[in-house]
Design a protein around this motif. Structure first.
Motif, PDB file in Angstrom:
ATOM      1  N   PHE A 247       0.847  -1.182   0.000  1.00 26.14           N
ATOM      2  CA  PHE A 247       0.000   0.000   0.000  1.00 26.14           C
ATOM      3  C   PHE A 247       0.886   1.237   0.000  1.00 26.14           C
ATOM      4  N   VAL A 248       0.453   2.271  -0.731  1.00 20.36           N
ATOM      5  CA  VAL A 248       1.110   3.571  -0.689  1.00 20.36           C
ATOM      6  C   VAL A 248       0.054   4.618  -0.370  1.00 20.36           C
ATOM      7  N   ALA A 249       0.278   5.366   0.696  1.00 17.54           N
ATOM      8  CA  ALA A 249      -0.621   6.444   1.101  1.00 17.54           C
ATOM      9  C   ALA A 249       0.110   7.773   0.989  1.00 17.54           C
ATOM     10  N   VAL A 250      -0.587   8.822   0.537  1.00 15.40           N
ATOM     11  CA  VAL A 250       0.038  10.141   0.351  1.00 15.40           C
ATOM     12  C   VAL A 250      -0.790  11.199   1.049  1.00 15.40           C
ATOM     13  N   GLY A 251      -0.152  12.372   1.315  1.00 13.61           N
ATOM     14  CA  GLY A 251      -0.864  13.441   1.989  1.00 13.61           C
ATOM     15  C   GLY A 251      -0.116  14.749   2.002  1.00 13.61           C
ATOM     16  N   TRP A 252      -0.439  15.583   2.956  1.00  6.15           N
ATOM     17  CA  TRP A 252       0.142  16.929   3.053  1.00  6.15           C
ATOM     18  C   TRP A 252       1.633  16.861   3.392  1.00  6.15           C
ATOM     19  N   ASN A 253       2.287  17.995   3.156  1.00  9.66           N
ATOM     20  CA  ASN A 253       3.730  18.121   3.410  1.00  9.66           C
ATOM     21  C   ASN A 253       4.527  17.080   2.620  1.00  9.66           C
ATOM     22  N   GLY A 254       3.993  16.666   1.477  1.00  9.92           N
ATOM     23  CA  GLY A 254       4.698  15.712   0.631  1.00  9.92           C
ATOM     24  C   GLY A 254       4.878  14.362   1.262  1.00  9.92           C
ATOM     25  N   THR A 255       4.032  13.991   2.226  1.00 13.23           N
ATOM     26  CA  THR A 255       4.202  12.746   2.963  1.00 13.23           C
ATOM     27  C   THR A 255       3.825  11.532   2.115  1.00 13.23           C
ATOM     28  N   VAL A 256       4.689  10.512   2.134  1.00  4.24           N
ATOM     29  CA  VAL A 256       4.431   9.223   1.497  1.00  4.24           C
ATOM     30  C   VAL A 256       4.681   8.126   2.517  1.00  4.24           C
TER      31      VAL A 256
END
Length: 578
Positions: free
Chosen positions: A11-20
């Motif tokens: 699984f790959v999750a992404v979000g704010w502040n370029g978070t991976v």
């Protein structure tokens, strides 16, 4: 975190502040990247790589979710909101700023801008159907766009006014998520089915027929679109409900006010004189729709082999089969809020104390109610008509022609009344509920809610009351009935209980002959014309026929009412004291 995808065993999750973040099992996660300059909005896996987009139009790709490469984008000044894996390992990314944006790539490395016309400023979600080789993207609250190749896009109507934002393709269908918790599905991307009931739905009317309960109403998709979507729900048992697929329009018809059953059909009526019908409460067809004329149908009933719907300004629609409808006017002032059929006549009630009767639903005669209070609903039972409305107003009649009024409770605003299981039952605002053993005596009950109650029906031994915030209340009776009396236009059903008073007119004493109540407790309640109880007596009837001696001695000459009731039936006798 804003989005998640699965590919290449993780699984790959992404979000704010370029978070991976990555995870092999969805439980233990590892931070792989963090870049405060990016707001990652979406991620997809296809062709052996992950691709992510951000709110500033940047795109990055990675074979494993750990090592990322920035890719060149053909334009700037826009944001990406969603990305999906497409055909042959390619990708489609959507977003926008001042205009809608679609980017396509065969490999996640080389990207091309595609023109999308006729949409709003931003595309919010996108998904791909690999079996039909088609893309669907959401384009604002009222549109979807569709493409077979990701290059040429056309606008399609989603059939709903609550905007769809997130899209996925799973289990052979598109799933769309929208405002107010709406979830919709489609097997082809063009025809959509709503799967959820909005929690802010107001259920305004209910009916029983074809062994099903149906409730109708509407909800606000957002604050600037009041009553944006009409709603119908159905249940075989009054407890577990399924959302029906009603027809939606951007032009109007956004709220149902009432529903009735007859001729094998449910008929729902509402704003813009809309009428939709259904045999099962699930699939609905539009039979009438008059947008732009400021016409509202507020109530509908079935009787004398026809549907009659009434509304504002004396507007009326009628149909013998529920399919073909004719519209016109009663010729009397309106609006009319309620209608019922019994004993060979329709009775409609409305504002400023309006009451009108008709034998056929075509020619109407105004009747005097003696009040200017607003009536909301009317019903017939136990030989009497009962109309209820604002400020606790009640109006009763034996024949529907001569009416007398009284106040049940000035703090009660009644919304709907029906007669079933030997009594009148009425619902009101603030969750108030009243029962009436006859049209002159009202007793407050406990509903268990403070939500406004707008409609009530009865069938198969169960009362079902509905109201705001998707409120549904049920109350089973001791003995299930095989006939559906709730919102059905029926003459008073045949009753095994019979009661006759003689002599009548009365000088002092009289006898009540009771038949059909052997082995039951019988309640005798004598009231005057103002509804005041004079005498209440409970007797145990042993034989098939019973005679009870009673007296009106010391009482003023005039009209009195005697209600004879068993646990399941009721009979009202009109007495004249000389």
């Amino acid at each position: 975190m804003t989005d998640i995808a699965y590919g290449n065993g993780k699984f790959v999750a992404v979000g704010w502040n370029g978070t991976v973040l990555t995870s092999a099992n969805g439980l233990s996660w590892t931070i792989q990247a963090s870049n405060p300059g990016y707001t990652l909005t979406s991620v997809a896996y296809g062709g052996g790589r992950f691709a992510v987009g951000d709110a500033f139009g940047n795109i990055m790709t990675s074979p494993d979710g750990i090592t990322w490469t920035h890719q060149t984008v053909p334009l700037s000044g826009f944001g990406l909101t969603a990305i999906t894996a497409g055909s042959n390992g390619g990708f489609v990314a959507v977003g926008g700023g001042t205009t809608a944006v679609v980017l396509t790539s065969p490999d996640g490395v080389t990207w091309t801008y595609r023109l999308v016309s006729g949409t709003q400023k931003m595309l919010r979600g996108v998904a791909y159907d690999p079996t039909q080789h088609q893309y669907v993207a959401t384009a604002g609250p009222d549109k979807l766009v569709w493409s077979t190749d990701g290059i040429s896009w056309v606008t399609i109507p989603p059939g709903v006014e609550s905007g769809l934002y997130g899209l996925q393709y799973i289990n052979d269908r598109f799933i769309g998520l929208g405002e107010s918790g709406i979830i919709r599905s489609s097997v082809n991307g063009t025809t959509w089915k709503t799967l959820t009931i909005n929690e802010n739905t107001t259920l305004s009317g209910a009916a029983y027929g074809n062994n099903r309960y149906v409730a109708v109403g509407g909800y606000c998709a957002n604050t600037d679109k009041p009553h944006a979507v009409n709603v119908a729900i159905t249940s075989p048992d009054g407890k577990q409900y399924e959302l029906g697929q009603t027809a939606q329009s951007l032009k109007g018809g956004k709220f149902f006010y009432d529903v009735a059953f007859g001729a094998g059909l449910f008929a729902a009526v509402g704003e813009d004189a809309i009428i939709q019908t259904s045999t099962d409460g699930k699939a609905w067809n539009v039979r009438q729709f008059l947008p732009g004329q400021s016409t509202v149908l507020r109530a509908v009933a079935y009787g004398a082999g026809r549907f009659i719907a009434v509304g504002d300004k004396g507007f009326i629609s009628r149909s013998v089969d529920g399919v073909t409808w004719q519209s016109g006017y009663t010729g009397l002032a309106g609006p009319y809020n309620g209608i019922a059929y019994a004993n060979g006549k329709f009775v409609a009630v409305g504002t400023l104390g309006a009451i009108a009767t008709s034998a056929d639903g075509i020619v109407w005669t105004a009747r005097s109610s003696g009040t200017n209070r607003q009536f909301k609903s009317v019903a017939y039972g136990a030989g009497m008509w009962l109309a209820l409305g604002d400020y606790g107003i009640a109006c009763w009649s034996f024949d529907g022609i001569i009416w007398k009024n009284y106040v049940v409770n000035a703090n009660v605003y009644f919304n709907h009344v029906l007669f079933a299981n030997g009594q009148f039952v009425a619902v009101a605002v603030d969750g108030k509920l009243f029962t009436f053993p006859n049209a002159l005596v009202g007793k407050a009950g406990q509903s268990g809610t403070i939500n406004n109650l707008w409609g009530i029906t009865y069938g198969n031994g169960l009362f079902v009351a509905v109201g705001e915030n998707t409120t549904i209340l049920t109350s089973p009776t001791a003995k299930a009935s095989t006939s559906a009396q709730g919102r059905l236009g029926l003459d008073e059903p045949g009753m095994s209980l019979q009661a006759v008073a003689y002599p009548n007119p009365i000088e002092t004493e009289f006898t009540v002959a009771i038949d059909g109540a052997a082995g039951q407790s019988v309640q005798l309640q004598l009231v005057d014309i103002q509804g005041h109880t004079i005498m209440s007596r409970q007797i145990e009837v042993v034989d098939a026929q019973h005679w009870e001696l009673m007296s009106l001695d010391q009482r003023q000459p005039g009209t009195y009412l005697l209600q004879v009731s068993t646990p399941t039936q009721s009979k009202t006798i009109k007495l004249l004291k000389q």
